[in-house]
Design an enzyme around this catalytic site. Structure first.
Site, short mmCIF file in Angstrom:
data_model
loop_
_atom_site.label_atom_id
_atom_site.label_comp_id
_atom_site.label_asym_id
_atom_site.label_seq_id
_atom_site.Cartn_x
_atom_site.Cartn_y
_atom_site.Cartn_z
N TRP A 133 0.83 -1.21 0.00
CA TRP A 133 0.00 0.00 0.00
C TRP A 133 0.86 1.25 0.00
O TRP A 133 0.53 2.23 -0.67
CB TRP A 133 -0.99 -0.01 1.17
CG TRP A 133 -1.93 -1.18 1.10
CD1 TRP A 133 -2.03 -2.21 2.00
CD2 TRP A 133 -2.89 -1.47 0.07
NE1 TRP A 133 -2.98 -3.11 1.59
CE2 TRP A 133 -3.52 -2.68 0.42
CE3 TRP A 133 -3.26 -0.83 -1.11
CZ2 TRP A 133 -4.52 -3.27 -0.38
CZ3 TRP A 133 -4.26 -1.40 -1.90
CH2 TRP A 133 -4.86 -2.60 -1.53
N ASP A 181 -2.00 6.49 6.39
CA ASP A 181 -3.02 5.57 5.91
C ASP A 181 -3.26 4.58 7.06
O ASP A 181 -2.41 3.75 7.34
CB ASP A 181 -2.51 4.86 4.66
CG ASP A 181 -3.46 3.75 4.18
OD1 ASP A 181 -4.53 3.56 4.80
OD2 ASP A 181 -3.11 3.08 3.18
N LYS A 203 -12.17 -2.31 6.64
CA LYS A 203 -11.35 -3.22 7.43
C LYS A 203 -11.88 -3.23 8.87
O LYS A 203 -12.33 -4.24 9.37
CB LYS A 203 -9.88 -2.80 7.44
CG LYS A 203 -9.07 -2.77 6.13
CD LYS A 203 -9.56 -3.47 4.97
CE LYS A 203 -8.73 -3.59 3.73
NZ LYS A 203 -7.81 -2.58 3.30
C1 LIG Z 1 -7.24 -2.15 1.94
C2 LIG Z 1 -6.23 -1.09 2.06
C3 LIG Z 1 -6.13 -0.06 1.11
C4 LIG Z 1 -7.02 0.00 -0.13
O1 LIG Z 1 -8.30 0.29 0.19
P1 LIG Z 1 -9.42 0.53 -0.96
O2 LIG Z 1 -10.57 0.96 -0.15
O3 LIG Z 1 -9.60 -0.79 -1.64
O4 LIG Z 1 -8.92 1.55 -1.88
C5 LIG Z 1 -5.19 0.93 1.32
N1 LIG Z 1 -4.38 0.91 2.40
C6 LIG Z 1 -4.43 -0.08 3.31
C7 LIG Z 1 -3.51 -0.05 4.48
C8 LIG Z 1 -5.36 -1.10 3.18
O5 LIG Z 1 -5.41 -2.08 4.10
#
Ligand SMILES: *Cc1c(COP(=O)(O)O)cnc(C)c1O
Length: 362
Positions: free
Chosen positions: A101, A173, A197
């Protein structure tokens, strides 16, 4: 019958939050319709929207310097939208590389400025098995911001001490660990998290932004991409994903009901310690690649001695009512996601399955 769900994302939701949605689905608070069918400008939806914001503010103890925003497009859109708002072609930003990511975030920043790798935890096998230590960070004091990924969903690593970045704004993030425990929000200029998540369903991204940092965003980009547009309109500039926000409200209300983030953290630590305990008891059978100090409490990864055993593990677990254990397609092996909706009892069931599996196949 509900299964024990260890999915990485979209992930399981707390049962009380779903039951509340079921109860309210056809007739939301006597209005004769579901919340999905209400106008986003009506008082019913507005109350839900504001409740979600105030619950998040209360649970994370968000200071008045910061504001909550709801956006769409997933965390992936934020990889591009953050640099779009803050970078210019000559401006730099520091990226701390800890997994897939962070790599995607860095790639998107290249469209708008000159991002730099300020630290990377990649090893010779091109895998990430830890997060960088403070001493490894080569930060540029002139960077526009520092970007980090607090929990690495695919590699199963997590920052247990947030980096010190001086006066440079810290952007994180937190898609896979927001709300896993209390955090000091004031250390961050910008937090973003795709909800699917640990907070709710997919379709919504939660943002907590420092208002001063927000005000520095570019004004020469389309309105719909400016954070200030969302801030000025309480995230109601255009139609938000009302049902996703409603479900987040249910999850946040559940967290408050069970005792807030202190209680949630206690459960999460108990869950992680139980599972890593089982892994360490059978360390030559369940091989955990992540260095102990960087182990994630949200996503636990390990490999069995052979590919065939990984597959057998997943299929036998499924027969025992446990799903979502297959590792990410890029890493293989097993991944167990222990987000807030997973209970201590769920983990106890998995650990006892793991102990028996070693007896049988070890
Ligand atoms: C799942 C995830 C993403 C991507 O998320 P989307 O909603 O599919 O764009 C980005 N960063 C992390 C840390 C993730 O776990």
């Amino acid at each position: 019958m509900r299964v024990i769900n260890f999915n990485a994302g979209p992930a399981g939701l707390p049962l009380p939050a779903l039951e509340r949605a079921r109860e309210e689905l056809l007739d939301f608070q006597g209005s004769g319709m579901s919340i999905m069918e209400h106008s986003h400008r009506g008082k019913e939806y507005e109350a839900v929207h504001n409740e979600a914001i105030s619950l998040l503010t209360e649970l994370l103890a968000i200071p008045p310097t910061h504001q909550v925003l709801f956006l769409q497009g997933g965390a992936s859109q934020q990889f591009a939208q953050v640099p779009m708002n803050y970078l210019t072609p000559e401006a730099s930003a520091d990226y701390l590389m800890t997994g897939v990511w962070s790599e995607k975030a860095l790639d998107e920043a290249r469209y708008y400025g000159k991002p730099r790798i300020a630290a990377t935890a990649i090893n010779k096998e091109k895998r990430y098995t830890r997060v960088p230590a403070q001493a490894e960070l080569q930060l540029d004091p002139a960077a526009t911001y520092v970007h980090m990924t607090s929990n690495n969903t695919i590699y199963g690593t997590q920052w247990h001490t947030f980096p010190e970045v001086g006066r440079v704004p810290l952007v994180a993030d937190m898609s896979s660990d927001l709300l896993w425990k209390p955090i000091d929000v004031s250390r961050f200029a910008f937090i973003y998290a795709g909800a699917q998540k640990n907070v709710g369903p997919s379709g919504i991204v939660l943002i907590v932004v420092d208002k001063e940092f927000m005000a520095r965003g570019r004004q020469d980009i389309p309105k719909i991409f400016r954070y200030t547009t969302y801030a000025e309109n309480n995230s109601l500039y255009n139609t938000p994903p009302t049902f996703a926000i409603y479900l987040c409200r249910n999850v946040l209300a559940w967290i408050k009901d069970v005792g807030g983030l202190k209680q949630i953290e206690q459960w999460n630590r108990e869950k992680g310690d139980l599972l890593y305990g089982a892994i360490d008891r059978h360390a030559d059978f369940y091989r955990a690649p992540v260095e102990k100090g960087s182990r994630s409490y949200m996503n636990v990864v390990f490999q069995l001695p052979t590919e065939a055993l990984n597959d057998t593990f997943v299929s036998e677990a499924k027969k025992a009512g446990m799903v979502g254990l297959k590792g990410h397609r890029s890493t293989g092996g097993i991944r167990v996601s222990l987000y807030n909706a997973v209970t201590v009892d769920n983990v106890k069931a998995l650990v006892s399955f793991m102990d028996q599996f070693v007896q049988k196949h070890g």
